[in-house]
Design an enzyme around this catalytic site. Structure first.
Site, PDB file in Angstrom:
ATOM      1  N   GLN A 139      -4.890  -2.168   9.835  1.00  0.00           N
ATOM      2  CA  GLN A 139      -4.700  -3.492   9.235  1.00  0.00           C
ATOM      3  C   GLN A 139      -5.234  -4.591  10.159  1.00  0.00           C
ATOM      4  O   GLN A 139      -4.864  -4.671  11.327  1.00  0.00           O
ATOM      5  CB  GLN A 139      -3.220  -3.724   8.938  1.00  0.00           C
ATOM      6  CG  GLN A 139      -2.919  -5.017   8.224  1.00  0.00           C
ATOM      7  CD  GLN A 139      -3.532  -5.081   6.841  1.00  0.00           C
ATOM      8  OE1 GLN A 139      -3.524  -4.111   6.101  1.00  0.00           O
ATOM      9  NE2 GLN A 139      -4.068  -6.236   6.486  1.00  0.00           N
ATOM     10  N   ASP A 166     -11.623   1.833   4.129  1.00  0.00           N
ATOM     11  CA  ASP A 166     -11.772   0.377   4.025  1.00  0.00           C
ATOM     12  C   ASP A 166     -13.233  -0.009   3.824  1.00  0.00           C
ATOM     13  O   ASP A 166     -13.537  -1.123   3.398  1.00  0.00           O
ATOM     14  CB  ASP A 166     -11.233  -0.295   5.295  1.00  0.00           C
ATOM     15  CG  ASP A 166     -10.054  -1.202   5.006  1.00  0.00           C
ATOM     16  OD1 ASP A 166      -9.801  -1.491   3.818  1.00  0.00           O
ATOM     17  OD2 ASP A 166      -9.387  -1.629   5.950  1.00  0.00           O
ATOM     18  N   LYS A 197       0.830  -1.208   0.000  1.00  0.00           N
ATOM     19  CA  LYS A 197       0.000   0.000   0.000  1.00  0.00           C
ATOM     20  C   LYS A 197       0.863   1.255   0.000  1.00  0.00           C
ATOM     21  O   LYS A 197       0.572   2.227  -0.716  1.00  0.00           O
ATOM     22  CB  LYS A 197      -0.914  -0.010   1.228  1.00  0.00           C
ATOM     23  CG  LYS A 197      -1.983  -1.081   1.193  1.00  0.00           C
ATOM     24  CD  LYS A 197      -2.687  -1.209   2.533  1.00  0.00           C
ATOM     25  CE  LYS A 197      -3.692  -2.356   2.511  1.00  0.00           C
ATOM     26  NZ  LYS A 197      -4.316  -2.606   3.816  1.00  0.00           N
TER      27      LYS A 197
END
Length: 291
Positions: free
Chosen positions: A96, A119, A52
């Site tokens: 994460q 997300d 990312k």
């Protein structure tokens, strides 16, 4: 043999389109910013986060990674998120997953400002998605839709079978494909660990999306001729012949399934590149909304 759906190629196309949007934002003095929080030292998570960061750099976006020890308290993590919510340099926040067991993942997701939830996991965005309202869509499901669209797959009226019911992939991709939209308008069946006679369902699928979390869950005898197969799984299989000591396989037995499918995503190089790309897509959209 099936034709491959090249996730890397489609992701590159989407990223190229994002560059012009990023340039326009920079003309206004805004650089899209993504804040990434990594707790612990899980190798898969580290690899994903590194990807990312690299992608952000390639597009000229700002990224800030915060790595925290696995022993961090829930209160400390919540405090960090609160500060990131207030940081004008960050338009998107990603924590994460998975998190250590002593931390309530849902509480952490709830703490993220929905306007920065790139997300697409916050209940506000999940609810808006369910209602068909404008929101940040979960990255992997949205990436799957983009793969289907760019590959010319007709979803309207198609029989879609989704194998897996996770909040990250199974539930949202099923919802997106039965909505009255394009891609969408499909008839969707969700299968899971309690599904009886799984093969009877998968054999009906015009489009089969496999997110079971187990290697070779679907074999060639479980799909019909000409089906489109999207393999979301990434499994590490021990392999002494490889330098890393393992190889990556999906949830689909590629060799047998590819003999009957019309289109199939490889692992790696299929869904994975799209997941990161749609995260960047959401972050750019969040920056545009901040203007």
């Amino acid at each position: 043999m099936a034709n491959l759906i090249d996730g890397k190629k489609i992701a590159a196309k989407v990223r190229e389109e994002l560059k012009s949007r990023i340039d326009k934002l920079k003309e206004k003095g805004i650089t899209p910013g993504l804040g990434v929080v990594l707790v612990g030292d899980d190798p898969a998570s580290i690899s994903y986060v590194t990807g990312k960061e690299r992608a952000c750099a390639e597009l000229g976006m700002f990224s800030r990674e915060t790595r925290l020890p696995a022993e961090i308290t829930e209160e400390e993590l919540l405090a960090l998120i609160a500060s990131m919510n207030k940081d004008p340099q960050l338009h998107g926040i990603l924590v994460q997953l998975p998190l250590p067991r002593h931390i309530d993942e849902q509480k952490i997701i709830m703490a993220i400002d929905p306007k920065k939830d790139v997300d697409g996991f916050h209940p506000v965005n999940a609810g808006k998605m369910l209602l068909g309202q404008d929101c940040y869509l979960p990255c992997t499901p949205n990436g799957i839709l983009k793969l289907l669209e760019e590959s010319g797959v007709e979803t309207g009226g198609a029989e879609v079978v989704v194998l897996g019911r996770s909040n990250i992939v199974g539930k949202p991709v099923a919802n997106l494909l039965f909505r009255k939209a394009n891609p969408g308008n499909s008839t969707v069946t969700i299968c899971h660990t309690a599904t009886r006679n799984l093969k009877a369902h998968t054999l009906r699928a015009d489009i089969l999306i496999v997110a079971a979390g187990r290697a070779r869950t679907v074999t060639g005898d479980m799909i019909k001729e000409g089906a489109v197969v999207i393999d979301v799984g990434v499994n590490r299989i021990p392999d002494d012949s490889r330098k890393r000591g393992y190889r990556l396989e999906g949830d689909v037995d590629f060799s047998s399934v590819s003999e009957k499918a019309s289109l199939i995503t490889p692992v790696p190089g299929g869904v994975g590149p799209m997941t990161i790309t749609m995260l960047l897509f959401n972050t750019v959209a969040a920056a545009e909304k901040s203007v």
